[in-house]
Design a protein around this motif. Structure first.
Motif, PDB file in Angstrom:
ATOM      1  N   HIS A   1       0.835  -1.206   0.000  1.00 48.26           N
ATOM      2  CA  HIS A   1       0.000   0.000   0.000  1.00 48.26           C
ATOM      3  C   HIS A   1       0.872   1.260   0.000  1.00 48.26           C
ATOM      4  N   ALA A   2       1.907   1.289   0.860  1.00 47.67           N
ATOM      5  CA  ALA A   2       2.811   2.441   0.926  1.00 47.67           C
ATOM      6  C   ALA A   2       3.566   2.605  -0.393  1.00 47.67           C
ATOM      7  N   GLN A   3       3.988   1.499  -0.967  1.00 49.47           N
ATOM      8  CA  GLN A   3       4.694   1.569  -2.249  1.00 49.47           C
ATOM      9  C   GLN A   3       3.775   2.111  -3.346  1.00 49.47           C
ATOM     10  N   GLY A   4       2.531   1.648  -3.357  1.00 52.45           N
ATOM     11  CA  GLY A   4       1.583   2.117  -4.365  1.00 52.45           C
ATOM     12  C   GLY A   4       1.297   3.599  -4.234  1.00 52.45           C
ATOM     13  N   HIS A   5       1.210   4.088  -2.990  1.00 54.73           N
ATOM     14  CA  HIS A   5       0.945   5.505  -2.765  1.00 54.73           C
ATOM     15  C   HIS A   5       2.110   6.362  -3.253  1.00 54.73           C
ATOM     16  N   ILE A   6       3.323   5.947  -2.961  1.00 53.65           N
ATOM     17  CA  ILE A   6       4.501   6.692  -3.417  1.00 53.65           C
ATOM     18  C   ILE A   6       4.600   6.653  -4.939  1.00 53.65           C
ATOM     19  N   GLY A   7       4.245   5.517  -5.530  1.00 54.20           N
ATOM     20  CA  GLY A   7       4.263   5.416  -6.980  1.00 54.20           C
ATOM     21  C   GLY A   7       3.269   6.348  -7.639  1.00 54.20           C
ATOM     22  N   ARG A   8       2.091   6.512  -7.018  1.00 49.38           N
ATOM     23  CA  ARG A   8       1.071   7.405  -7.583  1.00 49.38           C
ATOM     24  C   ARG A   8       1.469   8.874  -7.454  1.00 49.38           C
ATOM     25  N   VAL A   9       2.112   9.230  -6.336  1.00 47.28           N
ATOM     26  CA  VAL A   9       2.466  10.629  -6.090  1.00 47.28           C
ATOM     27  C   VAL A   9       3.732  11.033  -6.843  1.00 47.28           C
ATOM     28  N   PHE A  10       4.778  10.212  -6.758  1.00 51.12           N
ATOM     29  CA  PHE A  10       6.088  10.595  -7.297  1.00 51.12           C
ATOM     30  C   PHE A  10       6.454   9.876  -8.598  1.00 51.12           C
ATOM     31  N   GLY A  11       5.669   8.873  -8.966  1.00 49.38           N
ATOM     32  CA  GLY A  11       5.939   8.179 -10.216  1.00 49.38           C
ATOM     33  C   GLY A  11       6.672   6.859 -10.027  1.00 49.38           C
ATOM     34  N   PRO A  12       6.590   5.966 -11.025  1.00 52.98           N
ATOM     35  CA  PRO A  12       7.187   4.635 -10.904  1.00 52.98           C
ATOM     36  C   PRO A  12       8.711   4.652 -10.825  1.00 52.98           C
ATOM     37  N   HIS A  13       9.363   5.614 -11.483  1.00 53.48           N
ATOM     38  CA  HIS A  13      10.831   5.665 -11.451  1.00 53.48           C
ATOM     39  C   HIS A  13      11.335   5.976 -10.042  1.00 53.48           C
ATOM     40  N   THR A  14      10.662   6.912  -9.375  1.00 57.29           N
ATOM     41  CA  THR A  14      11.042   7.232  -7.989  1.00 57.29           C
ATOM     42  C   THR A  14      10.805   6.037  -7.082  1.00 57.29           C
ATOM     43  N   LEU A  15       9.690   5.336  -7.286  1.00 51.89           N
ATOM     44  CA  LEU A  15       9.405   4.156  -6.478  1.00 51.89           C
ATOM     45  C   LEU A  15      10.483   3.092  -6.664  1.00 51.89           C
ATOM     46  N   ASP A  16      10.872   2.830  -7.903  1.00 50.96           N
ATOM     47  CA  ASP A  16      11.931   1.839  -8.164  1.00 50.96           C
ATOM     48  C   ASP A  16      13.227   2.233  -7.476  1.00 50.96           C
ATOM     49  N   TYR A  17      13.548   3.527  -7.535  1.00 45.60           N
ATOM     50  CA  TYR A  17      14.785   4.005  -6.917  1.00 45.60           C
ATOM     51  C   TYR A  17      14.755   3.813  -5.404  1.00 45.60           C
ATOM     52  N   VAL A  18      13.624   4.142  -4.779  1.00 42.67           N
ATOM     53  CA  VAL A  18      13.484   3.990  -3.335  1.00 42.67           C
ATOM     54  C   VAL A  18      13.559   2.512  -2.933  1.00 42.67           C
ATOM     55  N   VAL A  19      12.916   1.657  -3.710  1.00 43.40           N
ATOM     56  CA  VAL A  19      12.972   0.211  -3.419  1.00 43.40           C
ATOM     57  C   VAL A  19      14.413  -0.291  -3.485  1.00 43.40           C
ATOM     58  N   ASN A  20      15.172   0.154  -4.485  1.00 46.42           N
ATOM     59  CA  ASN A  20      16.569  -0.255  -4.598  1.00 46.42           C
ATOM     60  C   ASN A  20      17.394   0.232  -3.406  1.00 46.42           C
ATOM     61  N   LEU A  21      17.122   1.448  -2.938  1.00 45.55           N
ATOM     62  CA  LEU A  21      17.826   1.949  -1.759  1.00 45.55           C
ATOM     63  C   LEU A  21      17.514   1.101  -0.534  1.00 45.55           C
ATOM     64  N   CYS A  22      16.251   0.694  -0.407  1.00 45.25           N
ATOM     65  CA  CYS A  22      15.867  -0.146   0.730  1.00 45.25           C
ATOM     66  C   CYS A  22      16.527  -1.519   0.666  1.00 45.25           C
ATOM     67  N   TRP A  23      16.841  -1.983  -0.550  1.00 42.75           N
ATOM     68  CA  TRP A  23      17.566  -3.239  -0.715  1.00 42.75           C
ATOM     69  C   TRP A  23      19.086  -3.032  -0.617  1.00 42.75           C
ATOM     70  N   HIS A  24      19.488  -1.813  -0.256  1.00 43.49           N
ATOM     71  CA  HIS A  24      20.906  -1.446  -0.129  1.00 43.49           C
ATOM     72  C   HIS A  24      21.649  -1.525  -1.464  1.00 43.49           C
ATOM     73  N   ARG A  25      20.922  -1.247  -2.535  1.00 41.47           N
ATOM     74  CA  ARG A  25      21.555  -1.137  -3.857  1.00 41.47           C
ATOM     75  C   ARG A  25      21.829   0.335  -4.127  1.00 41.47           C
ATOM     76  N   TYR A  26      22.973   0.793  -3.644  1.00 43.88           N
ATOM     77  CA  TYR A  26      23.276   2.213  -3.668  1.00 43.88           C
ATOM     78  C   TYR A  26      23.963   2.623  -4.965  1.00 43.88           C
ATOM     79  N   ASP A  27      23.682   3.843  -5.385  1.00 41.52           N
ATOM     80  CA  ASP A  27      24.354   4.412  -6.551  1.00 41.52           C
ATOM     81  C   ASP A  27      25.609   5.156  -6.068  1.00 41.52           C
ATOM     82  N   TYR A  28      26.661   4.400  -5.807  1.00 38.65           N
ATOM     83  CA  TYR A  28      27.870   4.968  -5.218  1.00 38.65           C
ATOM     84  C   TYR A  28      28.527   6.006  -6.129  1.00 38.65           C
TER      85      TYR A  28
END
Length: 209
Positions: free
Chosen positions: A86-113
């Motif tokens: 639900h939280a992921q869907g809300h962020i996707g609707r407000v900020f867009g799917p690209h932002t959601l993907d980026y946030v999910v990757n950060l939560c998985w510790h996939r950092y853009d060093y």
């Protein structure tokens, strides 16, 4: 014996590299804010830290009421956020799917060093790239585009030697980088003219002697 020794050395190097890269991460990994799409006028802010995802919402009220509404805040750990559709869907609707993907990757510790490296180190890395690579990397994100168009990058001797040639193509180059390249060419022409004038003056002074 040697195999075990090499394995220990490799593990130590790997751990050391991870510690160095982790030191590049600030407490705030990502932050974005914007107003929701019409008809909603609420203001949203999303912050990702090293441990949490923080989502804030300011409800827009009538200015005649002189209200100062406090933002509604929702905090979740990285693990909880990854499990909350639900939280992921809300962020996707407000900020867009690209932002959601980026946030999910950060939560998985996939950092853009790469974009988190200091400017001096990034400029040094960029100085080894060919023009085709510079064109491509300047279009990946705002920070790399700014560095590719910065005075510091074009002031380097390597940049002048590689990209100051007339045969460098403009095809596929962003407008900002095009302007930087044109200005660089003009400076080179003026510099060569100044050097030629100084050479002619010295030559004429020798003739007068």
């Amino acid at each position: 014996m040697h195999t075990k020794y090499h394995m220990k050395v490799s593990e130590a190097v790997c751990v050391s590299s991870i510690e160095i890269m982790s030191s590049l991460l600030s407490e705030c990994l990502y932050e974005i804010s914007q107003q929701a799409a019409p008809p909603c006028k609420d203001y949203h802010q999303l912050t990702v830290t090293q441990t949490q995802v923080v989502f804030k919402v300011w409800s827009v009220s009538c200015p005649l009421r002189h209200e100062k509404p406090q933002p509604a805040e929702n905090k979740k750990s990285h693990t909880d956020f990854l499990q909350d559709s639900h939280a992921q869907g809300h962020i996707g609707r407000v900020f867009g799917p690209h932002t959601l993907d980026y946030v999910v990757n950060l939560c998985w510790h996939r950092y853009d060093y790469l974009v988190r490296l200091p400017d001096w180190l990034l400029l040094n890395i960029l100085s080894f790239l060919e023009w085709a690579d510079i064109k491509n990397i300047s279009q990946t994100c705002k920070r790399l585009q700014q560095l590719c168009c910065s005075e510091g990058f074009w002031a380097q001797g390597t940049a002048g030697a590689r990209y100051g040639k007339s045969e460098v193509t403009m095809e596929g180059v962003s407008p900002t980088l095009q302007r930087r390249l044109v200005v660089f060419h003009r400076r080179q022409v003026l510099s060569r003219l100044a050097q030629q004038q100084q050479h002619n003056k010295r030559k004429n002074s020798v003739w007068h002697l």
